[in-house]
Design an enzyme around this catalytic site. Structure first.
Site, PDB file in Angstrom:
ATOM      1  N   GLY A 165      -8.995   9.613   5.356  1.00  0.00           N
ATOM      2  CA  GLY A 165      -9.973   9.788   4.285  1.00  0.00           C
ATOM      3  C   GLY A 165     -11.292   9.264   4.829  1.00  0.00           C
ATOM      4  N   GLU A 167      -8.418  -3.641   4.957  1.00  0.00           N
ATOM      5  CA  GLU A 167      -8.251  -3.496   3.508  1.00  0.00           C
ATOM      6  C   GLU A 167      -7.133  -4.401   3.000  1.00  0.00           C
ATOM      7  OE1 GLU A 167      -8.148   0.545   4.708  1.00  0.00           O
ATOM      8  OE2 GLU A 167      -9.246   1.178   2.938  1.00  0.00           O
ATOM      9  N   LYS A 193       3.515   0.842   2.962  1.00  0.00           N
ATOM     10  CA  LYS A 193       3.193  -0.197   3.940  1.00  0.00           C
ATOM     11  C   LYS A 193       3.241  -1.536   3.222  1.00  0.00           C
ATOM     12  CE  LYS A 193       0.035   2.907   6.262  1.00  0.00           C
ATOM     13  NZ  LYS A 193      -1.347   3.302   6.448  1.00  0.00           N
ATOM     14  N   HIS A 251     -17.043   4.684   6.594  1.00  0.00           N
ATOM     15  CA  HIS A 251     -15.587   4.488   6.692  1.00  0.00           C
ATOM     16  C   HIS A 251     -14.998   5.844   7.082  1.00  0.00           C
ATOM     17  CE1 HIS A 251     -11.567   2.910   5.359  1.00  0.00           C
ATOM     18  NE2 HIS A 251     -11.363   4.223   5.350  1.00  0.00           N
ATOM     19  N   LEU A 252     -14.675   5.993   8.364  1.00  0.00           N
ATOM     20  CA  LEU A 252     -14.189   7.289   8.866  1.00  0.00           C
ATOM     21  C   LEU A 252     -12.737   7.150   9.314  1.00  0.00           C
ATOM     22  CD1 LEU A 252     -17.297   8.243  11.093  1.00  0.00           C
ATOM     23  CD2 LEU A 252     -17.000   8.521   8.624  1.00  0.00           C
ATOM     24  N   ARG A 272      -2.585  -2.115  -3.489  1.00  0.00           N
ATOM     25  CA  ARG A 272      -3.737  -1.241  -3.413  1.00  0.00           C
ATOM     26  C   ARG A 272      -3.582  -0.180  -4.502  1.00  0.00           C
ATOM     27  NH1 ARG A 272      -5.899   2.183   1.693  1.00  0.00           N
ATOM     28  NH2 ARG A 272      -7.804   2.848   0.683  1.00  0.00           N
ATOM     29  N   ASN A 289       0.874  -1.170   0.000  1.00  0.00           N
ATOM     30  CA  ASN A 289       0.000   0.000   0.000  1.00  0.00           C
ATOM     31  C   ASN A 289       0.918   1.229   0.000  1.00  0.00           C
ATOM     32  OD1 ASN A 289      -1.874   1.972   0.450  1.00  0.00           O
ATOM     33  ND2 ASN A 289      -2.780   1.016   2.279  1.00  0.00           N
ATOM     34  N   HIS A 299     -12.699   3.748  -1.332  1.00  0.00           N
ATOM     35  CA  HIS A 299     -12.680   2.920  -0.118  1.00  0.00           C
ATOM     36  C   HIS A 299     -13.365   1.564  -0.352  1.00  0.00           C
ATOM     37  CE1 HIS A 299     -12.300   6.912   2.180  1.00  0.00           C
ATOM     38  NE2 HIS A 299     -11.128   6.294   2.237  1.00  0.00           N
ATOM     39  N   MET A 347      -8.239  13.456  14.534  1.00  0.00           N
ATOM     40  CA  MET A 347      -9.451  13.586  15.343  1.00  0.00           C
ATOM     41  C   MET A 347      -9.161  13.542  16.834  1.00  0.00           C
ATOM     42  SD  MET A 347     -12.651  14.093  15.378  1.00  0.00           S
ATOM     43  CE  MET A 347     -13.598  13.750  13.901  1.00  0.00           C
ATOM     44  N   ILE A 406     -11.416   6.449  12.978  1.00  0.00           N
ATOM     45  CA  ILE A 406     -12.370   7.199  13.806  1.00  0.00           C
ATOM     46  C   ILE A 406     -13.622   6.354  14.059  1.00  0.00           C
ATOM     47  CG2 ILE A 406     -13.835   9.258  13.894  1.00  0.00           C
ATOM     48  CD1 ILE A 406     -11.743  10.644  12.025  1.00  0.00           C
ATOM     49  N   GLY A 407     -14.152   5.760  12.988  1.00  0.00           N
ATOM     50  CA  GLY A 407     -15.414   5.014  13.107  1.00  0.00           C
ATOM     51  C   GLY A 407     -15.335   3.868  14.096  1.00  0.00           C
ATOM     52  N   ARG A 448      -8.955  16.836   3.642  1.00  0.00           N
ATOM     53  CA  ARG A 448      -9.676  17.076   2.378  1.00  0.00           C
ATOM     54  C   ARG A 448     -11.031  17.724   2.658  1.00  0.00           C
ATOM     55  NH1 ARG A 448      -9.332  11.112   0.112  1.00  0.00           N
ATOM     56  NH2 ARG A 448      -7.637  10.648   1.546  1.00  0.00           N
TER      57      ARG A 448
END
Ligand code: ADP
Length: 407
Positions: free
Chosen positions: A222, A389, A19, A218-219, A103, A12, A191, A293, A338-339, A251
């Site tokens: 991005g 992912e 990564k 998906h938080l 990815r 990725n 995503h 966040m 975050i999610g 963004r």
């Protein structure tokens, strides 16, 4: 973990980081497309060319290395990839990979599934660079570097757009002259690797919900949302590029296109506008403090509070839009950094959904990041499912390896 089994690398490559995850393909995956390869080790380099730091760990958490390097020692993505690979191959006693899964952010209208990479595929991915200027060039650098070093090695591109490929033309349209739509100026959605993983995971943990109408949030840095019916993507908040929809770490999300024209008319050039919309906007732009966040939730600043309030309100608004596409929803799933980890942000978003949709969180379950965080009385169940992912890329790469006689 025995390394006598075939090994797949998942790469990725981002703008300043690479990564790499190593997966081992178990025996039963040779015949069964649904068997997930097992994560063995993970390495990443951040700060390429600026302040490179390499961290590598085995899947059980044992640290292989955590090192910082002078910038000139890891000046680019090629050097970063070589370094990670060397580090991880030592940890795995030098088992050479049988395939590499990448990815790739943009697959355009052409790619509705993962694909074996050849020269023709590379040319098509290059043509899509203008649609993902901050991501696609780095994905291609990694692909080319490996192709140069090991031309025979099977490489697979797994796309962030592919899961959304079957969208109805209605949800792909932008109200521009139709010839642009025909030229590919349309809403694709991103995503998709995360959403494909969540669709699969939901079938395992809540099959009754998975077959219904589900909105997935998906938080991460991005951020986007996906509307699914029976595990298939119906609509998404992202569009032609990964700028659209919700505000994100840096963004902007959806804005009035007139604002861009205004800034251009004031003399701001395209590069400056692009770098502002991708890199200086969103949570970072509003707060003036950080794109992270956690930092904003910990801050007493009024602008940090404004940024978080705006983020939650806009997320809920976008959930409302997707609810219209689906004609209501039977479950809401939160995922990504975050999610999956922030009870506070989930609670703020769901507070906007209570009156209209009857969403009601269980405060204790939410505080613990439990798999189900809604009350029994909630009209819509709310779930928290961490995404994977890289695991999804490993699964698709194993499938293509099998189709090519490599397993
Ligand atoms: P990426 O999109 O780069 O993969 P992640 O999915 O890791 O990003 O998400 C990164 C975001 O998740 C950051 O804004 C970070 O602050 C946030 N995050 C991670 N853990 C928490 C937490 N416990 N509470 C609030 N936010 C968190």
């Amino acid at each position: 973990m025995s390394t006598s089994h075939p090994v797949i690398l998942v790469v990725n490559a981002g703008s300043s980081s690479v990564k790499v995850s190593i997966y081992v393909v178990p025996d039963d995956a040779h015949h069964n497309v649904d068997i997930q390869p097992t994560l063995a080790a993970h390495g990443q380099i951040e700060g390429i060319g600026v302040a490179p730091r390499l961290v590598a760990k085995m899947a059980d958490g044992r640290e292989v290395t955590d090192q910082r390097f002078p910038a000139e020692q890891v000046p680019d993505h090629n050097a970063a990839f070589r370094l990670i690979r060397l580090t991880l191959s030592v940890a795995l006693r030098d088992t050479p990979p049988v395939a590499i899964g990448h990815r790739v952010v943009h697959g355009g209208s052409e790619f509705a599934d993962a694909v074996r990479i050849d020269d023709e595929v590379i040319a098509k991915l290059e043509a899509l660079v203008p649609l993902a200027p901050l991501h696609q060039p780095h994905n291609l650098t990694a692909i080319r570097a490996i192709r140069g070093a090991a031309p025979e090695l099977l490489q697979v591109a797994c796309f962030d757009t592919a899961f959304h490929a079957g969208h109805d033309p209605l949800t792909q349209l932008m109200a521009l002259p139709y010839e642009y739509f025909e030229q590919g100026v349309r809403r694709y959605g991103f995503h998709g690797l995360s959403y494909a993983y969540i669709a699969r995971r939901l079938r395992q943990v809540a099959p009754d919900l998975a077959s219904g109408r589900v909105i997935v949030a998906h938080l991460g840095n991005g951020a986007s949302l996906c509307a699914m019916r029976d595990g298939k993507s119906i609509d998404s908040t992202m569009g032609l590029t990964a700028l659209d929809g919700m505000p994100m770490g840096t963004r902007c999300g959806s804005i009035d296109p007139g604002a861009v024209l205004y800034l251009a008319a004031q003399g701001m050039d395209t590069d400056a506008i692009q770098s502002m919309l991708y890199g200086q906007s969103g949570l970072k732009g509003i707060s003036g403090i950080s794109s992270d966040m956690r930092a904003l939730l910990d801050s007493d600043s009024l602008r940090a509070k404004l940024a978080v309030d705006f983020y939650a309100w806009r997320s809920a608004q976008e959930i409302g839009k997707l609810a219209v596409t689906l004609g209501g929803f039977d479950a809401l799933v939160f995922t990504a950094g975050i999610g999956a980890n922030s009870p506070d942000v989930r609670a703020r978003i769901c507070a906007h959904l209570t009156d209209l949709f009857g969403v009601s969180l269980d405060a204790a379950a939410n505080a613990e990041n439990c798999q189900r965080v809604s009350r029994d009385a909630s009209q819509v169940p709310v779930l928290v499912l961490p995404t994977d992912e890289e695991g999804m890329i490993a699964l698709s790469t194993a499938r293509i390896l099998r189709e090519n006689g490599g397993l």
